[in-house]
Design an enzyme around this catalytic site. Structure first.
Site, PDB file in Angstrom:
ATOM      1  N   THR A   1      -2.967   4.577  -3.502  1.00 50.92           N
ATOM      2  CA  THR A   1      -3.100   3.946  -4.814  1.00 50.92           C
ATOM      3  C   THR A   1      -3.560   2.510  -4.592  1.00 50.92           C
ATOM      4  OG1 THR A   1      -0.869   2.998  -4.914  1.00 50.92           O
ATOM      5  CG2 THR A   1      -1.104   5.306  -5.585  1.00 50.92           C
TER       6      THR A   1
ATOM      7  N   VAL B   1       1.162   2.205  -1.370  1.00 51.37           N
ATOM      8  CA  VAL B   1       1.346   1.375  -2.567  1.00 51.37           C
ATOM      9  C   VAL B   1       1.032  -0.072  -2.189  1.00 51.37           C
ATOM     10  CG1 VAL B   1       2.971   0.643  -4.350  1.00 51.37           C
ATOM     11  CG2 VAL B   1       3.176   2.948  -3.351  1.00 51.37           C
TER      12      VAL B   1
ATOM     13  N   VAL C   1       3.101   0.449   2.785  1.00 47.81           N
ATOM     14  CA  VAL C   1       2.776  -0.720   1.981  1.00 47.81           C
ATOM     15  C   VAL C   1       1.365  -1.176   2.341  1.00 47.81           C
ATOM     16  CG1 VAL C   1       3.453  -3.043   1.314  1.00 47.81           C
ATOM     17  CG2 VAL C   1       5.206  -1.380   1.975  1.00 47.81           C
ATOM     18  N   LYS C   2       0.536  -1.300   1.299  1.00 45.59           N
ATOM     19  CA  LYS C   2      -0.851  -1.751   1.527  1.00 45.59           C
ATOM     20  C   LYS C   2      -0.910  -3.270   1.404  1.00 45.59           C
ATOM     21  CE  LYS C   2      -4.471   0.626  -0.157  1.00 45.59           C
ATOM     22  NZ  LYS C   2      -5.266   1.360  -1.182  1.00 45.59           N
ATOM     23  N   ILE C   3      -1.480  -3.883   2.426  1.00 41.04           N
ATOM     24  CA  ILE C   3      -1.654  -5.344   2.437  1.00 41.04           C
ATOM     25  C   ILE C   3      -3.129  -5.624   2.717  1.00 41.04           C
ATOM     26  CG2 ILE C   3      -0.957  -7.508   3.551  1.00 41.04           C
ATOM     27  CD1 ILE C   3       1.651  -6.514   3.075  1.00 41.04           C
TER      28      ILE C   3
END
Ligand code: G3P
Length: 217
Positions: free
Chosen positions: A25, A55, A81-83
């Site tokens: 996402t 996310v 976790v997308k960074i």
């Protein structure tokens, strides 16, 4: 090789849940969808137990991003976790990896960015193929370069080809030997189809019907 759906469409995720290895996402997809983002993420997680669900953080200030990343990770053991791959966030990324948070580093556009993330020990890097093509740079070529160099350095980070816009992108990503491909529903459906398959089914069926057999076997 993992197939990931780049979508927050709950109907499509449910339809493809048996086949896909996860969902990615991003803030744009969640904003376009219109429903409450947290509720939507929880719905997606409920549909995909044990599968990767990425996310993305929305905070831009590093300390706020770090705190938000921990909160996002707590949504589920299968959450990544997308960074964004920005140098200002390298210290945050290093801290989060050290904390044991699974990261998918997004908006990767170069070999150096990618290898830097491998060096920090993230789970996934997401090179954005379509957006490189948009700028007259061969996105698929980057995938081949990444595969070669990541293997040469023996890094464990996985390549997740992203910003996939066409079946040709999927084909090239497979040839490059990426670990995972995330694609929109439309591309997944097109990639799974072939007109010769449709034609072949029609011909076999027409020939079979000529026999007039009602029971087989
Ligand atoms: O996987 C990343 C994707 O959501 C971005 O795709 O087409 O906006 O570059 P695109």
């Amino acid at each position: 090789m993992k197939i990931i759906l780049d979508s927050v469409d709950i109907v499509q995720i449910q339809k493809w849940a048996y086949f896909i290895d996860g969902v990615t996402t991003n803030p744009t997809l969640l904003a376009k969808n219109g429903s409450d983002p947290l509720t939507r993420i929880k719905e997606i997680l409920a549909l995909l137990p044990g599968k990767d669900v990425s996310v993305e953080v929305t905070e831009l200030e590093p300390d706020a991003m770090y705190a938000q990343a921990h909160k996002i990770a707590k949504l589920g053991s299968n959450v990544l976790v997308k960074i964004p791959c920005h140098k200002d966030y390298y210290p945050v990324i290093a801290r989060l990896v050290n904390d044991g948070i699974k990261l998918n580093i997004t908006l990767v556009f170069s070999l150096f960015q990618a290898l830097s993330m491998c060096k920090l020990g993230v789970v996934y890097i997401s090179p954005f193929i379509g957006r490189l093509d948009d700028h007259d740079i061969d996105g698929s070529e980057l995938l081949f370069q990444l595969r070669g160099t990541i293997d040469a350095y023996n890094y464990k980070t996985q390549i997740l080809a992203a910003s996939i816009r066409s079946v040709l992108h999927v084909h090239e990503a497979l040839l490059a030997g990426v670990d995972a491909i995330t694609m929109p529903v439309k591309v997944l459906e097109l990639a799974a189809e072939h007109q010769l398959t449709d034609q072949g089914i029609a011909t076999f069926n027409a020939d079979w019907q000529k026999l007039g057999i009602s029971k087989f076997p």
